[in-house]
Design an enzyme around this catalytic site. Structure first.
Site, mmCIF file in Angstrom:
data_model
loop_
_atom_site.group_PDB
_atom_site.id
_atom_site.type_symbol
_atom_site.label_atom_id
_atom_site.label_comp_id
_atom_site.label_asym_id
_atom_site.label_seq_id
_atom_site.Cartn_x
_atom_site.Cartn_y
_atom_site.Cartn_z
ATOM 1 N N LYS A 165 3.800 -3.553 -6.128
ATOM 2 C CA LYS A 165 5.065 -3.461 -6.840
ATOM 3 C C LYS A 165 4.830 -2.947 -8.271
ATOM 4 C CE LYS A 165 4.211 -6.646 -9.864
ATOM 5 N NZ LYS A 165 4.300 -6.387 -11.313
ATOM 6 N N SER A 194 -11.317 5.056 -7.575
ATOM 7 C CA SER A 194 -11.200 4.738 -8.989
ATOM 8 C C SER A 194 -11.540 5.974 -9.805
ATOM 9 C CB SER A 194 -12.139 3.588 -9.367
ATOM 10 O OG SER A 194 -12.063 3.316 -10.749
ATOM 11 N N ILE A 206 -5.476 -6.169 -10.814
ATOM 12 C CA ILE A 206 -4.774 -6.746 -9.664
ATOM 13 C C ILE A 206 -5.540 -6.465 -8.371
ATOM 14 C CG2 ILE A 206 -3.274 -4.777 -9.122
ATOM 15 C CD1 ILE A 206 -2.233 -8.489 -9.191
#
Length: 317
Positions: A91, A36, A14
């Site tokens: 979300k 990351s 995403i």
């Protein structure tokens, strides 16, 4: 003009598919760093293994966007807020409601912006649907039924991502909560989960399919509300909400990007919801405001509280 600097925490699908392109397209933030843990990187941007490492190296960073799995978002958000950063959260914003309530208090104490970015709410077709439903109710007409059908292939959208089926990973509610975020945004009255059936693979912790029966507040003139979620849909993916009302039938499809009324297309715009998210985040920061919406997460929590749990076939990638 100097752009506010932003650190992107979590560099999964995403983040690469939506956040990085939206940041570039809007031109409102300078992407100053990425985080990351597995060593991933983005072209031309400093990369760190942890948010703490990034914050220590870049103390002047203005904001953070969290794109991690939900189980770790509470701790990362608290860390960023206490370091004086504004925070955008993908979300669902937290693994539990109590975590989300705590984040509101943390943001207030830090006097920093907290934005729970329910991206599906930012489609123009969703805004137009909300306006039409409000007009229906204001004219003393009724919304007779709302039916959500949200079915997609987990192997296509989350290949090998075991976290989504682990406790706190939400399972089919990870995409399904997008539909619930649209539902709570478009209806002119709150809805409540009355019953649910949750189907959990024998070797997993979270549902792979679910159905919900919901009811609106008394006197709202909103009839039956249902949701059907499935994570094993093959072929064409289905992200649709069908609304039957005294003012006609509204079909909100393709994840909230297209609206048809009585079969006639009204809106069909390109998917630019993440660009709208970053524009809104920029405005919130300028206004010294926050935007926190707990309603979609509340419906998922309620479904888990009142639902019937069923064991189903084991799931493997």
């Amino acid at each position: 003009m100097t752009l506010p600097t932003l650190g992107l925490v979590g560099l999964g699908k995403i983040a690469r598919d939506q956040h990085i392109p939206a940041i570039a397209a809007t031109g409102l933030f300078q992407l100053a760093a990425v985080v990351s843990p597995d060593g991933g990187a983005a072209d031309g941007v400093p990369a760190f293994r942890s948010q703490a490492e990034m914050l220590a190296a870049l103390p002047g960073l203005d904001a953070v966007a969290l794109c991690t799995p939900p189980a770790v978002r509470h701790g990362l958000t608290v860390e960023a807020l206490r370091a004086g950063k504004h925070v955008l959260i993908e979300k669902p914003p937290a693994a539990t409601l109590s975590e989300l309530h705590d984040l509101v208090a943390e943001a207030e104490a830090a006097r920093r912006t907290l934005f729970t970015a329910w991206h599906s709410q930012f489609n123009p077709a969703v805004e137009e649907t909300r306006r039409r439903l409000a007009n229906i109710i204001s004219n003393d007409a009724a919304i007779r039924s709302v039916a959500i059908t949200w079915k997609e292939d987990v192997r296509r959208w989350h290949p090998g991502q075991d976290w989504i089926f682990a406790a706190g990973g939400f399972g089919v509610f990870d995409p399904g909560i997008n539909a619930l975020s649209i539902l709570t945004d478009i209806l002119p009255a709150p809805v409540f989960v009355g019953a649910a059936d949750l189907h959990v693979p024998a070797n997993r912790d979270t549902p792979i399919a679910a159905t919900l029966e919901m009811r609106a507040a008394p006197g709202s003139r909103i009839g039956r509300v249902t949701a059907d979620f499935d994570f094993l849909q093959q072929g064409e993916q289905t992200w649709a909400i069908v609304i039957e009302s005294d003012g006609g039938r509204l079909d909100l499809t393709h994840g909230g990007t297209r609206l048809a009324v009585d079969g006639v297309p009204v809106l069909a715009e390109p998917d630019t919801e993440y660009q709208r998210i970053y524009r809104h985040f920029h405005r919130l920061m300028g206004d010294g405001a926050s935007d926190v919406d707990a309603r979609p997460l509340s419906l998922v929590a309620d479904a888990c509280m009142v639902g019937r749990w069923h064991r189903t076939d084991a799931f493997d990638w």
